[in-house]
Design a protein around this motif. Structure first.
Motif, PDB file in Angstrom:
ATOM      1  N   VAL A   3       0.825  -1.213   0.000  1.00  0.00           N
ATOM      2  CA  VAL A   3       0.000   0.000   0.000  1.00  0.00           C
ATOM      3  C   VAL A   3       0.860   1.264   0.000  1.00  0.00           C
ATOM      4  N   VAL A   4       2.092   1.152   0.448  1.00  0.00           N
ATOM      5  CA  VAL A   4       2.988   2.309   0.454  1.00  0.00           C
ATOM      6  C   VAL A   4       3.194   2.812  -0.972  1.00  0.00           C
ATOM      7  N   HIS A   5       3.212   1.892  -1.938  1.00  0.00           N
ATOM      8  CA  HIS A   5       3.513   2.254  -3.321  1.00  0.00           C
ATOM      9  C   HIS A   5       2.270   2.494  -4.164  1.00  0.00           C
ATOM     10  N   LYS A   6       1.091   2.259  -3.613  1.00  0.00           N
ATOM     11  CA  LYS A   6      -0.145   2.517  -4.357  1.00  0.00           C
ATOM     12  C   LYS A   6      -0.472   4.003  -4.263  1.00  0.00           C
ATOM     13  N   ILE A   7      -0.965   4.546  -5.333  1.00  0.00           N
ATOM     14  CA  ILE A   7      -1.328   5.964  -5.372  1.00  0.00           C
ATOM     15  C   ILE A   7      -2.760   6.107  -4.862  1.00  0.00           C
ATOM     16  N   THR A   8      -2.997   7.143  -4.030  1.00  0.00           N
ATOM     17  CA  THR A   8      -4.350   7.428  -3.561  1.00  0.00           C
ATOM     18  C   THR A   8      -4.722   8.867  -3.907  1.00  0.00           C
ATOM     19  N   SER A   9      -5.983   9.158  -3.763  1.00  0.00           N
ATOM     20  CA  SER A   9      -6.487  10.497  -4.058  1.00  0.00           C
ATOM     21  C   SER A   9      -6.044  11.532  -3.028  1.00  0.00           C
ATOM     22  N   LEU A  44      -4.799   5.405   7.952  1.00  0.00           N
ATOM     23  CA  LEU A  44      -5.971   5.733   7.130  1.00  0.00           C
ATOM     24  C   LEU A  44      -5.623   5.739   5.646  1.00  0.00           C
ATOM     25  N   ARG A  45      -4.449   6.250   5.306  1.00  0.00           N
ATOM     26  CA  ARG A  45      -4.035   6.249   3.904  1.00  0.00           C
ATOM     27  C   ARG A  45      -3.903   4.824   3.379  1.00  0.00           C
ATOM     28  N   SER A  46      -3.380   3.928   4.190  1.00  0.00           N
ATOM     29  CA  SER A  46      -3.239   2.527   3.779  1.00  0.00           C
ATOM     30  C   SER A  46      -4.595   1.903   3.492  1.00  0.00           C
ATOM     31  N   TRP A  47      -5.556   2.129   4.367  1.00  0.00           N
ATOM     32  CA  TRP A  47      -6.906   1.597   4.146  1.00  0.00           C
ATOM     33  C   TRP A  47      -7.554   2.256   2.935  1.00  0.00           C
ATOM     34  N   LEU A  48      -7.299   3.544   2.755  1.00  0.00           N
ATOM     35  CA  LEU A  48      -7.828   4.250   1.594  1.00  0.00           C
ATOM     36  C   LEU A  48      -7.266   3.652   0.301  1.00  0.00           C
TER      37      LEU A  48
END
Length: 147
Positions: A3-9, A44-48
């Protein structure tokens, strides 16, 4: 993929709020001196990231199923209903995590107003205690009259 490398909004907002790259934020959050706000924000960013990945997967599945070049005989109303329910759940989770993250960031001071080191509480003041005030004369008189 982690999840560290996944892009989020919300990545740009987090980077601005904490003044460090995402990889640095995750490293800091794993350290012993991480603030509660940073730890919660990274969590929260990881879950997002997971929720947004689910939204994208369902969206892509619906797009594939309804593509113009797809055989109409392959289209299934039951599958589309299930995908719609799955999409609703994924969107709800994404919205919840994004709202929680926004709420957390809104409670933080702006980067320029944060103390560079932890806030030091004032040293306790030493108070001298005064001897108890003598009782008024009429209290003693009332006590003296009782048998």
């Amino acid at each position: 993929m982690s999840v560290v490398h996944k892009i989020t909004s919300q990545d740009e907002v987090l980077v601005r709020a904490f003044g460090a790259s995402l990889s640095e934020l995750y490293t800091q959050a794993a350290g012993p001196e991480a603030s509660a706000a940073l730890t919660r924000a990274v969590e929260l960013r990881s879950w997002l990231a997971v929720a947004e990945e689910q939204v994208a997967r369902v969206r892509d599945r619906i797009h594939d199923a309804t593509a113009a070049d797809r055989d109409m005989g392959e289209l299934s109303a039951e599958d589309l209903r299930f995908d719609a329910q799955w999409l609703e759940a994924a969107l709800s989770a994404r919205d919840g995590y994004a709202t929680a993250l926004t709420g957390l960031l809104n409670t933080m001071p702006t980067p320029g107003n944060r103390p560079e080191r932890p806030v030091q509480l004032a040293q306790p003041r030493l108070h001298t205690t005064l001897p108890p005030a003598p009782a008024p004369a009429h209290v003693g008189a009332v006590r003296a009259r009782r048998p």
